[in-house]
Design a protein around this motif. Structure first.
Motif, PDB file in Angstrom:
ATOM      1  N   PHE A  21       0.827  -1.206   0.000  1.00 43.93           N
ATOM      2  CA  PHE A  21       0.000   0.000   0.000  1.00 43.93           C
ATOM      3  C   PHE A  21       0.859   1.253   0.000  1.00 43.93           C
ATOM      4  O   PHE A  21       0.592   2.203  -0.756  1.00 43.93           O
ATOM      5  CB  PHE A  21      -0.916   0.009   1.222  1.00 43.93           C
ATOM      6  CG  PHE A  21      -1.484   1.372   1.527  1.00 43.93           C
ATOM      7  CD1 PHE A  21      -2.523   1.888   0.775  1.00 43.93           C
ATOM      8  CD2 PHE A  21      -0.961   2.145   2.556  1.00 43.93           C
ATOM      9  CE1 PHE A  21      -3.037   3.149   1.027  1.00 43.93           C
ATOM     10  CE2 PHE A  21      -1.463   3.412   2.820  1.00 43.93           C
ATOM     11  CZ  PHE A  21      -2.502   3.916   2.057  1.00 43.93           C
ATOM     12  N   ALA A  22       1.879   1.298   0.852  1.00 41.20           N
ATOM     13  CA  ALA A  22       2.728   2.479   0.951  1.00 41.20           C
ATOM     14  C   ALA A  22       3.399   2.786  -0.388  1.00 41.20           C
ATOM     15  O   ALA A  22       3.437   3.946  -0.830  1.00 41.20           O
ATOM     16  CB  ALA A  22       3.781   2.275   2.042  1.00 41.20           C
ATOM     17  N   VAL A  23       3.909   1.760  -1.047  1.00 41.03           N
ATOM     18  CA  VAL A  23       4.584   1.966  -2.332  1.00 41.03           C
ATOM     19  C   VAL A  23       3.589   2.426  -3.393  1.00 41.03           C
ATOM     20  O   VAL A  23       3.856   3.379  -4.156  1.00 41.03           O
ATOM     21  CB  VAL A  23       5.298   0.669  -2.773  1.00 41.03           C
ATOM     22  CG1 VAL A  23       5.836   0.816  -4.186  1.00 41.03           C
ATOM     23  CG2 VAL A  23       6.431   0.341  -1.810  1.00 41.03           C
ATOM     24  N   LEU A  24       2.422   1.789  -3.450  1.00 43.54           N
ATOM     25  CA  LEU A  24       1.433   2.135  -4.470  1.00 43.54           C
ATOM     26  C   LEU A  24       0.889   3.549  -4.278  1.00 43.54           C
ATOM     27  O   LEU A  24       0.795   4.319  -5.240  1.00 43.54           O
ATOM     28  CB  LEU A  24       0.286   1.124  -4.456  1.00 43.54           C
ATOM     29  CG  LEU A  24       0.611  -0.287  -4.935  1.00 43.54           C
ATOM     30  CD1 LEU A  24      -0.626  -1.174  -4.833  1.00 43.54           C
ATOM     31  CD2 LEU A  24       1.134  -0.275  -6.358  1.00 43.54           C
ATOM     32  N   LEU A  25       0.542   3.896  -3.042  1.00 41.66           N
ATOM     33  CA  LEU A  25      -0.019   5.227  -2.807  1.00 41.66           C
ATOM     34  C   LEU A  25       1.017   6.314  -3.053  1.00 41.66           C
ATOM     35  O   LEU A  25       0.721   7.356  -3.650  1.00 41.66           O
ATOM     36  CB  LEU A  25      -0.561   5.329  -1.381  1.00 41.66           C
ATOM     37  CG  LEU A  25      -1.232   6.677  -1.051  1.00 41.66           C
ATOM     38  CD1 LEU A  25      -2.434   6.909  -1.956  1.00 41.66           C
ATOM     39  CD2 LEU A  25      -1.652   6.741   0.414  1.00 41.66           C
ATOM     40  N   GLU A  59      -4.954   4.036 -12.265  1.00 32.70           N
ATOM     41  CA  GLU A  59      -5.002   2.577 -12.244  1.00 32.70           C
ATOM     42  C   GLU A  59      -4.439   2.022 -10.937  1.00 32.70           C
ATOM     43  O   GLU A  59      -4.853   0.947 -10.477  1.00 32.70           O
ATOM     44  CB  GLU A  59      -4.206   2.012 -13.427  1.00 32.70           C
ATOM     45  CG  GLU A  59      -4.819   2.274 -14.791  1.00 32.70           C
ATOM     46  CD  GLU A  59      -6.117   1.527 -14.994  1.00 32.70           C
ATOM     47  OE1 GLU A  59      -6.290   0.457 -14.369  1.00 32.70           O
ATOM     48  OE2 GLU A  59      -6.961   2.007 -15.780  1.00 32.70           O
ATOM     49  N   ILE A  60      -3.530   2.731 -10.321  1.00 35.95           N
ATOM     50  CA  ILE A  60      -2.875   2.266  -9.105  1.00 35.95           C
ATOM     51  C   ILE A  60      -3.776   2.420  -7.889  1.00 35.95           C
ATOM     52  O   ILE A  60      -3.788   1.563  -6.993  1.00 35.95           O
ATOM     53  CB  ILE A  60      -1.548   3.025  -8.891  1.00 35.95           C
ATOM     54  CG1 ILE A  60      -0.505   2.568  -9.914  1.00 35.95           C
ATOM     55  CG2 ILE A  60      -1.007   2.819  -7.477  1.00 35.95           C
ATOM     56  CD1 ILE A  60       0.791   3.344  -9.844  1.00 35.95           C
ATOM     57  N   VAL A  61      -4.538   3.509  -7.828  1.00 37.26           N
ATOM     58  CA  VAL A  61      -5.299   3.852  -6.617  1.00 37.26           C
ATOM     59  C   VAL A  61      -6.224   2.724  -6.150  1.00 37.26           C
ATOM     60  O   VAL A  61      -6.260   2.415  -4.947  1.00 37.26           O
ATOM     61  CB  VAL A  61      -6.083   5.155  -6.838  1.00 37.26           C
ATOM     62  CG1 VAL A  61      -7.094   5.380  -5.719  1.00 37.26           C
ATOM     63  CG2 VAL A  61      -5.122   6.337  -6.901  1.00 37.26           C
TER      64      VAL A  61
END
Length: 205
Positions: A21-25, A59-61
């Motif tokens: 989550f940390a990397v994606l956000l 797309e990541i969110v």
């Protein structure tokens, strides 16, 4: 035996979900900030070369939200019978509202990809407002509550509790006024996740 094994794996699952989550956000925020600077006019179209960054961020969110919900569930399971009903209610409420406002901000940010840009320029300011004013305030409440639970149960060491309080105050006070301050939240999740993973590795079987 099966129940014991499942509980022993819970902290590692929480840490892994938190890391993702940390990397994606952080990646989604960085991509949006680079493609659409906060000081740009609301009705200014996004440069064609930067549209890929906005599309990738959008797309990541959703995946970031999914991993955050998993992170929440694993943390709550880790608290076990020691959780307080009042604190756990605020924990769940703030976490779910954060994900909801994050999704709303992402949906509104999608309007910057429209061609031509709407004359009112509504989508971009609305997305920034939802993210920085509402989502970050819910994130601050989540940080406060999680740090409180970790302190009461002895799961978090004192430095991590202090970091949580500082993170919550920064998000609460500066979330809507300082660009890039949103990255403070995924950084805090990253630190908590690393702590959970390290704790699991040191715990004897």
């Amino acid at each position: 035996m099966e129940s014991t094994t499942r509980r022993m794996r819970t902290p590692r699952a929480a840490g892994a979900a938190g890391l993702v989550f940390a990397v994606l956000l952080a990646a989604a925020i960085a991509l949006m900030r680079i493609a659409v600077p906060s000081g740009s006019p609301a009705d200014a179209p996004v440069a064609e070369d930067d549209r890929w960054a906005v599309r990738l961020a959008l797309e990541i969110v959703p995946f970031a939200g999914i991993f955050f919900l998993w992170f929440m569930g694993a943390l709550r399971e880790h608290a076990g019978e020691g959780e307080d009903r009042f604190v756990s209610t605020v924990f769940l409420g703030s976490g779910c509202l954060f994900v909801a406002t994050l999704f709303v901000a992402a949906a509104a940010a999608g309007t910057v990809l429209q061609e031509p840009v709407p004359p009112s320029g509504f989508g971009r300011p609305f997305a920034y407002t939802v993210l920085t004013t509402y989502a970050m305030r819910m994130a601050a409440v989540f940080v406060f509550v999680t740090s409180t639970i970790g302190h009461r149960l002895g799961v978090f060491p004192r430095p991590l509790v202090v970091l949580g309080l500082a993170t919550g105050l920064v998000l609460l006070a500066l979330g809507s006024g300082v660009p890039w301050v949103e990255l403070v939240f995924p950084f805090w999740v990253l630190v908590v996740s690393l702590h959970l993973l390290r704790t699991q590795l040191r715990r004897p079987a």
